[in-house]
Design an enzyme around this catalytic site. Structure first.
Site, mmCIF file in Angstrom:
data_model
loop_
_atom_site.group_PDB
_atom_site.id
_atom_site.type_symbol
_atom_site.label_atom_id
_atom_site.label_comp_id
_atom_site.label_asym_id
_atom_site.label_seq_id
_atom_site.Cartn_x
_atom_site.Cartn_y
_atom_site.Cartn_z
ATOM 1 N N ASN A 513 0.710 -1.466 0.197
ATOM 2 C CA ASN A 513 -0.238 0.284 -0.693
ATOM 3 C C ASN A 513 0.771 1.728 0.059
ATOM 4 O OD1 ASN A 513 0.649 0.043 2.619
ATOM 5 N ND2 ASN A 513 -1.155 0.472 3.221
ATOM 6 N N THR A 537 -4.326 -7.700 3.761
ATOM 7 C CA THR A 537 -4.029 -7.183 1.817
ATOM 8 C C THR A 537 -2.669 -6.215 2.129
ATOM 9 O OG1 THR A 537 -5.838 -5.653 1.926
ATOM 10 C CG2 THR A 537 -5.951 -7.682 1.104
ATOM 11 N N CYS A 538 -2.506 -5.223 2.877
ATOM 12 C CA CYS A 538 -1.913 -3.820 2.247
ATOM 13 C C CYS A 538 -0.528 -4.186 2.743
ATOM 14 C CB CYS A 538 -1.759 -3.453 4.099
ATOM 15 S SG CYS A 538 -3.419 -2.295 4.716
ATOM 16 N N PHE A 539 -0.197 -5.852 3.084
ATOM 17 C CA PHE A 539 1.029 -6.136 3.174
ATOM 18 C C PHE A 539 1.317 -7.528 2.173
ATOM 19 C CE2 PHE A 539 0.493 -4.771 7.050
ATOM 20 C CZ PHE A 539 1.499 -3.293 7.027
#
Length: 571
Positions: A513, A537-539
């Protein structure tokens, strides 16, 4: 401009109407249910929403009828759906209203009763976009009023008619399709679109466009069409070029148009801050593109027509836009995939409120600040918001207002046009068979996944930091993923990265992100810390518990990936 060929006058015989048969059910009104309040029950294996009659009381018996076709729908053969039924927990689900057989979202509480709580709750509340159609000045272009309302307030028709008014899909057809696996759903959807397609002899469209003015010519052509024209067969011609459209030119047209309109340089869309592979609507599009709303209506029509004609859309959108297209519940946790910092700040405020801190001391009000074209602006989240201080009593309403702004209101005019264009082609009831992950796969196609590239560019952390891919659990993980079919591999990608898209240069350039390279990561955790795999999901990271067997890993991984599409957590 497109030209319609004249009909040849072939006779048409409407399909014979099926005689409907009903079964009568008698049930006892549950305890605690008030007259006029809804309650849910299972009738013939189908979850039905029943409204308690005004003259009935708890303990009394009431009667209602359901079509035999609905309660005799085929059993689910999908392994994923079997997992859902086996492990499903209380949460939001789509039901059939006994009064009119329309679909409606309800939430079941811990006792299995319909949750009627109306005040915002961070974990339990959900909202669904509501689009009310209105006739436009030009009869070819409808207008509409878009809003985000509590999920229980939106109902969806369960019947579909073609352009002649013949009913071609009933509630029982949709209920039967909802339990199919993805491939069978896609086939059923495409077969139904073929029934909605206007017969060639009633007229078809020739789309003549110049390659050097592709987008402008295409917008002029598509926006001049009526809703019936959008369901006719289209044939494409690039002016000045030789070629007969046997499907190749149509495929090229859809690909080129979508690439151009999703291009961030155009100013209509921009890469998501939490997922560089997904595009989100640019809130400042009006400053970047003249007549920007026309382009969103155009794109909605193009996306709808692509699905209708079995074409692919070359652009992945952020998750909550697929949910808006489906009329799927939006919850507070969806905010994390839109603005992680904003989400985290609100969670911290909640923790302060729960610990007894006085939120009024923070001097917050019902406004938020945003930056458009380098200029900071203060936006009121509700009418008169700058004069309303946030305190412990109205904090739930404050979070609700923040959620609505971030997930709809900041781009409401653009989203309104996108949805109106989409529903000019696709009837909304037809979408009730899909979840938001399936919709992305249907629109964008299953990705080409290079398993060796995926494995090569995977990092290991936590309990797997030292052993990496040689840890038994990691070996089992890759063996299980190798055994997955194309759809399940794509769903795993969606689960961990937020989209089924794979970077054109492979997994080695997967971004997080923050825009930096964040490779697919398997993070080892003890089973007592985390019972099921969970995603960040950001990573691009999956927390993978150290399961004791390959069989347990396969079951829990499939369940986690499958349940993520329902929006429910696993506890």
């Amino acid at each position: 401009p497109p030209a319609a060929d004249a009909p040849m006058g072939r006779g048409y015989t409407p399909p014979p109407k099926k005689e409907e048969k009903f079964q009568l059910f008698e049930v006892e009104v549950p305890k605690g249910v008030q007259p006029g309040s809804p309650f849910a029950l299972l009738a013939g294996g189908v979850r039905v929403l029943v409204t308690c009659p005004p003259n009935a009381r708890p303990g009394q018996r009431i009667r209602f009828k359901l079509p035999l076709e609905l309660i005799q729908k085929p059993k689910d053969s999908s392994e994923q759906a079997e997992l859902k039924l086996k492990y499903d927990k209380d949460g939001w689900m789509r039901t059939v209203r006994a009064t009119d057989l329309k679909f409606q979202w309800v939430r079941m509480d811990d006792n299995g009763d319909v949750d009627t709580n109306k005040r915002f709750h961070m974990e339990k509340s959900a909202y669904v976009r509501k689009l009310e159609f209105r006739p436009g000045v030009d009869q070819r272009i409808r207008t509409g009023i878009l809003s985000l309302v509590p999920a229980t307030e939106v109902v969806v028709e369960s019947k579909i008619k073609n352009s002649r008014g013949d009913e071609i899909v009933t509630y029982s057809d949709l209920a039967g399709a909802q339990v199919k696996n993805f491939d069978d759903k896609a086939t059923w959807f495409q077969d139904t679109c073929a029934k909605l397609c206007v017969d060639w002899n009633e007229g078809h469209m020739r789309m003549n466009v110049r390659r050097q003015y592709l987008l402008g010519d295409s917008v002029d052509a598509v926006m001049s069409l009526s809703r019936k024209d959008l369901r006719k067969l289209w044939r494409f011609e690039f002016i000045g070029e030789m070629g007969i459209d046997a499907g190749g030119l149509a495929r090229e047209w859809f690909e080129l148009v979508c690439k151009e309109i999703f291009d961030p340089d155009m100013g209509l869309w921009m890469s998501s801050t939490t997922n560089q592979m997904s595009m989100t609507i640019n809130p400042a599009s009006e400053f970047c593109c003249e007549d920007h709303l026309v382009y969103y209506r155009f794109l909605g029509r193009v996306i709808g027509k692509a699905m209708f004609d079995r074409q692919l859309v070359s652009g992945h959108m952020v998750k909550h836009i697929y949910k808006h297209l489906l009329g799927w519940p939006i919850q507070f946790k969806d905010l994390e995939s839109v603005d992680e910092d904003y989400y985290r700040n609100l969670k911290q405020l909640q923790q302060l409120a729960e610990s007894g801190e006085d939120l009024s001391m923070l001097c917050l009000d019902f406004t938020t600040s945003t930056e458009i074209m380098g200029v900071k602006q203060e936006i009121e989240l509700v009418k008169g918001g700058k004069d309303i201080d946030v305190d412990n009593d109205n904090f739930p309403e404050y979070v609700e207002a923040c959620l609505k702004y971030k997930l709809m209101d900041c781009v409401k005019p653009q989203l309104n046009e996108l949805l109106l264009g989409f529903f000019d082609v696709i009837p909304e009831p037809l979408l009730t068979i899909f979840d938001f992950q399936e919709l992305e796969l249907l629109m964008c196609g299953l990705p080409e996944i290079d398993m060796e590239d995926w494995k090569l560019h995977t990092e290991y952390s936590g309990e797997y930091d030292d052993t990496g891919p040689d840890h038994p659990t990691c070996e089992w993980f890759w063996e299980v993923v190798d055994s997955f079919d194309h759809e399940m591999k794509a769903r795993l990608l969606q689960f961990v990265t937020g989209t089924s898209g794979v970077p054109s240069r492979g997994f080695g350039v997967l971004q997080g992100n923050d825009g930096n390279i964040r490779k697919f990561t398997i993070h080892g955790v003890p089973v007592d810390v985390c019972l099921y795999p969970r995603a960040h999901t950001c990573f691009n990271r999956i927390d993978l518990p150290m399961f004791k067997s390959k069989e347990e890993l396969e079951e829990k991984l499939k369940l986690a990936v499958t349940m993520s599409s329902t929006g429910f957590d696993i506890e």
